[in-house]
Design a protein around this motif. Structure first.
Motif, short mmCIF file in Angstrom:
data_model
loop_
_atom_site.label_atom_id
_atom_site.label_comp_id
_atom_site.label_asym_id
_atom_site.label_seq_id
_atom_site.Cartn_x
_atom_site.Cartn_y
_atom_site.Cartn_z
N GLN A 44 4.39 14.80 3.72
CA GLN A 44 3.16 15.45 4.16
C GLN A 44 1.94 14.53 4.14
O GLN A 44 0.81 15.00 4.06
CB GLN A 44 2.88 16.69 3.29
CG GLN A 44 3.94 17.76 3.38
CD GLN A 44 4.00 18.37 4.77
OE1 GLN A 44 2.99 18.63 5.39
NE2 GLN A 44 5.21 18.56 5.27
N LEU A 45 2.14 13.24 4.21
CA LEU A 45 1.04 12.28 4.13
C LEU A 45 0.42 12.02 5.50
O LEU A 45 1.08 12.16 6.53
CB LEU A 45 1.53 10.95 3.56
CG LEU A 45 2.13 10.96 2.17
CD1 LEU A 45 2.57 9.55 1.78
CD2 LEU A 45 1.15 11.51 1.16
N THR A 46 -0.83 11.59 5.48
CA THR A 46 -1.43 11.09 6.71
C THR A 46 -0.84 9.71 7.00
O THR A 46 -0.20 9.10 6.13
CB THR A 46 -2.96 10.95 6.57
OG1 THR A 46 -3.24 9.91 5.62
CG2 THR A 46 -3.62 12.26 6.14
N ALA A 47 -1.07 9.20 8.17
CA ALA A 47 -0.55 7.88 8.53
C ALA A 47 -1.11 6.80 7.62
O ALA A 47 -0.40 5.88 7.20
CB ALA A 47 -0.88 7.57 9.99
N GLY A 79 0.93 3.83 0.69
CA GLY A 79 1.98 4.13 -0.27
C GLY A 79 3.20 3.25 -0.06
O GLY A 79 3.79 2.73 -1.02
N LEU A 80 3.59 3.06 1.20
CA LEU A 80 4.73 2.20 1.49
C LEU A 80 4.45 0.75 1.11
O LEU A 80 5.30 0.07 0.53
CB LEU A 80 5.11 2.30 2.97
CG LEU A 80 6.29 1.45 3.41
CD1 LEU A 80 7.56 1.78 2.63
CD2 LEU A 80 6.53 1.63 4.91
N ALA A 81 3.25 0.27 1.40
CA ALA A 81 2.89 -1.11 1.03
C ALA A 81 2.99 -1.30 -0.48
O ALA A 81 3.50 -2.33 -0.96
CB ALA A 81 1.49 -1.44 1.52
N HIS A 82 2.54 -0.32 -1.24
CA HIS A 82 2.62 -0.37 -2.70
C HIS A 82 4.08 -0.46 -3.16
O HIS A 82 4.43 -1.30 -4.00
CB HIS A 82 1.93 0.89 -3.27
CG HIS A 82 2.03 1.03 -4.74
ND1 HIS A 82 1.01 0.69 -5.59
CD2 HIS A 82 3.03 1.50 -5.53
CE1 HIS A 82 1.37 0.95 -6.84
NE2 HIS A 82 2.60 1.44 -6.82
N GLU A 83 4.92 0.39 -2.60
CA GLU A 83 6.33 0.40 -3.02
C GLU A 83 7.07 -0.87 -2.58
O GLU A 83 7.95 -1.35 -3.28
CB GLU A 83 7.03 1.65 -2.49
CG GLU A 83 6.44 2.96 -3.00
CD GLU A 83 6.32 3.05 -4.51
OE1 GLU A 83 7.16 2.47 -5.24
OE2 GLU A 83 5.38 3.72 -4.98
N VAL A 84 6.71 -1.41 -1.43
CA VAL A 84 7.30 -2.68 -0.98
C VAL A 84 7.00 -3.78 -2.01
O VAL A 84 7.85 -4.64 -2.29
CB VAL A 84 6.80 -3.07 0.43
CG1 VAL A 84 7.07 -4.53 0.75
CG2 VAL A 84 7.44 -2.16 1.48
#
Length: 170
Positions: A69-72, A78-83
């Protein structure tokens, strides 16, 4: 517990954000794509209804789970953080002991800072902040969350302080 990007209690609003009209800073460099980075690293990405986090790194499966349910912009950050957790081969965080909490906090700070550096090149905030009316507007222009912008600004401040203290008296 797996490592995670953002706590919902500190998350910015979930409303859709649309970047302001693009300015000449886009010509400086191609924007960082955490999706391309994840693909290059052989990571798997899945979407799920997460309640207390934007994203999770599951090292045993080389998997990043992203809240559906996140905005783009939130998804990108969030993805950059997890990467960055994946890049460092971070283990799952254990917050059951004081040492585990300390280690988990250090992993989160490092992932935030590394993601902010990749998402926001150093010259971009300096190009946007003089005309932006707020950090919210600057973050929208840079296609990041306010949290990532503030992290990048803290890094920049530390870099400037280091430059000031490294001068040799003459």
């Amino acid at each position: 517990m797996p490592s995670h990007a953002f706590d919902d209690a500190r998350a910015t609003s979930r409303r859709e954000t649309v970047p302001a009209q693009r300015r000449p800073i886009d010509a400086l460099a191609a924007p960082y794509s955490p999706w391309d980075e994840a693909e290059a690293m052989g990571l798997h990405i899945r979407y799920a209804p997460l309640r207390h986090s934007w994203a999770w790194w599951v090292p045993s499966r080389r998997l990043i789970v992203i809240a559906d349910q996140l905005t783009a912009v939130q998804e990108r950050c969030g993805l950059a953080h997890e990467v960055e957790h994946a890049r460092r081969n971070d283990d799952e965080c254990s917050d059951r002991t004081p040492l585990g909490r300390l280690w988990a906090r250090r992993q989160e700070i490092y992932a935030d800072e590394a993601a902010a550096r990749r998402l926001i090149p150093a010259v971009e905030p300096e190009a946007v902040l003089p005309w932006a009316a707020s950090h919210e507007e600057a973050a929208q222009e840079l296609n990041v969350t306010e949290h990532m912008l503030r992290v990048r600004l803290r890094i920049r401040q530390r870099e400037l302080e280091c430059l000031d203290t490294s001068r040799i008296a003459g």
